[in-house]
Design a protein around this motif. Sequence first.
Motif, PDB file in Angstrom:
ATOM      1  N   VAL A 120       0.835  -1.204   0.000  1.00  0.00           N
ATOM      2  CA  VAL A 120       0.000   0.000   0.000  1.00  0.00           C
ATOM      3  C   VAL A 120       0.867   1.249   0.000  1.00  0.00           C
ATOM      4  CG1 VAL A 120      -1.650   1.357   1.366  1.00  0.00           C
ATOM      5  CG2 VAL A 120      -1.962  -1.107   1.110  1.00  0.00           C
ATOM      6  N   LEU A 122       1.268   4.497   1.342  1.00  0.00           N
ATOM      7  CA  LEU A 122       0.728   5.127   2.548  1.00  0.00           C
ATOM      8  C   LEU A 122       0.147   6.500   2.261  1.00  0.00           C
ATOM      9  CD1 LEU A 122       0.305   5.086   5.607  1.00  0.00           C
ATOM     10  CD2 LEU A 122       2.675   5.875   5.873  1.00  0.00           C
ATOM     11  N   ARG A 124      -1.602   7.429  -0.061  1.00  0.00           N
ATOM     12  CA  ARG A 124      -2.900   7.323  -0.734  1.00  0.00           C
ATOM     13  C   ARG A 124      -3.910   6.611   0.172  1.00  0.00           C
ATOM     14  NH1 ARG A 124       0.826   9.225  -3.091  1.00  0.00           N
ATOM     15  NH2 ARG A 124       1.297   9.209  -5.340  1.00  0.00           N
ATOM     16  N   ASN A 125      -3.497   6.225   1.384  1.00  0.00           N
ATOM     17  CA  ASN A 125      -4.307   5.370   2.247  1.00  0.00           C
ATOM     18  C   ASN A 125      -5.251   6.140   3.163  1.00  0.00           C
ATOM     19  OD1 ASN A 125      -4.093   3.511   5.162  1.00  0.00           O
ATOM     20  ND2 ASN A 125      -4.834   2.539   3.295  1.00  0.00           N
ATOM     21  N   HIS A 129     -12.423   4.729   3.920  1.00  0.00           N
ATOM     22  CA  HIS A 129     -12.610   3.445   3.242  1.00  0.00           C
ATOM     23  C   HIS A 129     -14.035   2.913   3.383  1.00  0.00           C
ATOM     24  CE1 HIS A 129      -8.410   2.935   2.116  1.00  0.00           C
ATOM     25  NE2 HIS A 129      -8.078   3.367   3.318  1.00  0.00           N
ATOM     26  N   HIS A 133     -14.332   4.344  -3.147  1.00  0.00           N
ATOM     27  CA  HIS A 133     -12.979   4.840  -3.363  1.00  0.00           C
ATOM     28  C   HIS A 133     -12.906   5.723  -4.607  1.00  0.00           C
ATOM     29  CE1 HIS A 133     -11.746   1.326  -0.755  1.00  0.00           C
ATOM     30  NE2 HIS A 133     -11.081   2.335  -0.217  1.00  0.00           N
ATOM     31  N   TYR A 184      -7.283   2.089  -6.346  1.00  0.00           N
ATOM     32  CA  TYR A 184      -7.797   1.256  -5.254  1.00  0.00           C
ATOM     33  C   TYR A 184      -8.395  -0.058  -5.762  1.00  0.00           C
ATOM     34  CZ  TYR A 184      -7.163   5.605  -2.763  1.00  0.00           C
ATOM     35  OH  TYR A 184      -6.594   6.742  -2.224  1.00  0.00           O
ATOM     36  N   GLY A 193      -3.842   2.340  -2.979  1.00  0.00           N
ATOM     37  CA  GLY A 193      -4.217   3.010  -1.734  1.00  0.00           C
ATOM     38  C   GLY A 193      -4.805   2.114  -0.666  1.00  0.00           C
ATOM     39  N   GLY A 194      -5.023   0.835  -0.972  1.00  0.00           N
ATOM     40  CA  GLY A 194      -5.559  -0.089   0.024  1.00  0.00           C
ATOM     41  C   GLY A 194      -7.068  -0.016   0.146  1.00  0.00           C
ATOM     42  N   VAL A 198      -4.050   1.153   7.094  1.00  0.00           N
ATOM     43  CA  VAL A 198      -2.916   0.270   7.353  1.00  0.00           C
ATOM     44  C   VAL A 198      -2.265   0.640   8.682  1.00  0.00           C
ATOM     45  CG1 VAL A 198      -2.513  -0.148   4.909  1.00  0.00           C
ATOM     46  CG2 VAL A 198      -1.328   1.750   6.048  1.00  0.00           C
ATOM     47  N   ARG A 201      -0.731   4.134   9.032  1.00  0.00           N
ATOM     48  CA  ARG A 201      -1.760   5.172   9.159  1.00  0.00           C
ATOM     49  C   ARG A 201      -2.297   5.224  10.583  1.00  0.00           C
ATOM     50  NH1 ARG A 201      -7.586   5.892   5.940  1.00  0.00           N
ATOM     51  NH2 ARG A 201      -8.601   7.058   7.625  1.00  0.00           N
TER      52      ARG A 201
END
Length: 366
Positions: A120, A122, A124-125, A129, A133, A184, A193-194, A198, A201
Amino acid sequence: MSEREPTPDQVFPRDYRDARSRFLRASRAHDGVLEELMNPATAPDGNPVFTDLAWHGPAEADRVLVTISGTHGTEGYPGTAAQLAWLTSGGLPDDVALLQVHALNPYGYAWTRRVTEGNVDLNRNFVDHDRPHPQNPGFEALFPYLCPRTWDEETIQRCDAEIERFAEQHGTHALQKAISGGQYQHPDGIFYGGTAPVWSRRTLETAVDGALGHARRVAVIDLHTGLGPYGHGERIVLHDPNGAAYRNAQASFGDDFACPALGNSVATELPGTVLEAIETRLPSVDLVATALEFGTVPTPEVRRALRADNWLHLHAPEGSLEGETGRKIKTELHRVFVPDDEDWRRAVLKRSLETFDAATQWLRRG
């Protein structure tokens, strides 16, 4: 800022383990209060990896300078160097505290990767969520060519030709947005971006909520490499150009910064960034935040190195990582993000210390 600034060889680390050792020693030597947070992954040698938080100054300080290294893993070397240099030459005033976040993405730092342990990106995370997305149709069109399942000269040339064709049809800005604007849908792709927050984050959010609970005025500097002219450090500000935080950037840096929303930055607008997340979590704080981005090599070289590393970890035959192919890819990835050049490294330190100092002076005003 004192006149005694360290040389690059005094502060640039050899690898993640050396970076962490130097950071911990320097923080303790300057009376820092440390918190060591162990990542769920391990280094290539099987040892644990950590994000380390160091607080310097009054515990209840309402003015805080925050510096962040290693958001993008292997980009952490200049961030470590700048954090160490500031400890030895910065000299914070008594009424300002310093929070240093070292190796925010320790897995990427240790493995010479830009991404986290789950592939991922980070930066973009930090999206919601629980909501749909962001979509990136340009990336969808380019995905087979950006992230092929084979990596040989014939495949590279064919894929590069398709990427160049996209640029000719849509323009270089559209190409940059398509590639680096975040995606995503493809867990095995670059700039992913997951689908959930994560570890890195969650670690940063907890640190911000806890350490900055008493803060009234905060300056944040997140250090990066890989975009822009060689050796130049662009101060990238993501604040709303019509908002108070943008005016704080003007008060801090004059006109020596850029804003993707205004189209004058080497960076494109992105979803889910660290700086925007911090701004959202500190709605009542007088804030300025900047990503300090140091240019290295031409963008196509950076992209190719990232694509090769993605193939190495996601699609390469077993044993490739430990073999000659893996070593070559890792050497190239390190080169495009951390040039082994004394002049480049001196420029990084000079610009970083100037930026830290400018942010500190803003913290003291008002």
